[in-house]
Design a protein around this motif. Structure first.
Motif, short mmCIF file in Angstrom:
data_model
loop_
_atom_site.label_atom_id
_atom_site.label_comp_id
_atom_site.label_asym_id
_atom_site.label_seq_id
_atom_site.Cartn_x
_atom_site.Cartn_y
_atom_site.Cartn_z
N ALA A 51 -46.81 25.91 47.91
CA ALA A 51 -46.49 24.51 48.22
C ALA A 51 -45.68 23.95 47.06
CB ALA A 51 -47.79 23.72 48.38
N GLN A 104 -46.81 24.29 43.31
CA GLN A 104 -47.90 25.27 43.40
C GLN A 104 -48.39 25.64 42.00
OE1 GLN A 104 -49.57 27.05 46.11
NE2 GLN A 104 -50.82 27.43 44.32
N PHE A 140 -58.88 22.68 39.04
CA PHE A 140 -57.72 22.42 39.90
C PHE A 140 -58.05 22.79 41.34
CE2 PHE A 140 -54.94 22.51 36.05
CZ PHE A 140 -54.27 21.32 36.28
N GLN A 160 -59.37 20.30 43.70
CA GLN A 160 -58.51 19.18 44.06
C GLN A 160 -57.28 19.54 44.89
OE1 GLN A 160 -59.40 16.00 43.24
NE2 GLN A 160 -61.26 16.95 42.46
N ARG A 161 -56.73 20.74 44.64
CA ARG A 161 -55.49 21.11 45.32
C ARG A 161 -55.34 22.63 45.35
NH1 ARG A 161 -50.29 19.17 42.52
NH2 ARG A 161 -49.52 20.80 43.85
N PRO A 162 -54.48 23.14 46.23
CA PRO A 162 -54.30 24.60 46.31
C PRO A 162 -53.90 25.17 44.94
CG PRO A 162 -53.24 23.53 48.17
CD PRO A 162 -53.67 22.44 47.22
N THR A 163 -54.65 26.17 44.52
CA THR A 163 -54.47 26.76 43.19
C THR A 163 -54.65 28.27 43.29
OG1 THR A 163 -55.41 24.78 42.18
CG2 THR A 163 -55.35 26.75 40.82
N GLN A 190 -60.18 25.29 47.37
CA GLN A 190 -58.73 25.45 47.41
C GLN A 190 -58.24 26.48 46.39
OE1 GLN A 190 -56.37 21.83 48.30
NE2 GLN A 190 -58.29 20.78 47.77
#
Length: 79
Positions: free
Chosen positions: A4, A7, A24, A27-30, A63
């Motif tokens: 993304a 990223q 991380f 909270q978000r794609p990691t 994520q």
């Protein structure tokens, strides 16, 4: 995992990298990368031998994707 914009990839899942990747990954794609495939396999099973992160914390990082494959992190933009 599809790359993304922005990223994140954390390289090295040791005493510092793993807690950062989990934070991380909450909270978000990691992507979490380590060259030790055995370590990655153990982490996927919820076993952190450094005892920095519990199995519950690892599972909660919904994520976070863990990998030992360098090709999987090629599209990341933040390392």
């Amino acid at each position: 995992m599809q790359s993304a914009p922005g990223q994140i990839c954390i390289i090295g899942l040791g005493y510092v990298g793993l807690p950062l990747a989990v934070a991380f990954g909450n909270q978000r794609p990691t992507l979490g990368f380590d060259i030790d495939a055995g370590r990655v396999s153990a982490l996927r099973a919820g076993d952190d031998q450094t005892r920095e992160i519990s199995a519950t914390e690892l599972a909660a990082a919904s994520q976070l994707e863990l990998t030992a494959d360098p090709a999987a992190i090629a599209a990341a933009t933040i390392y």
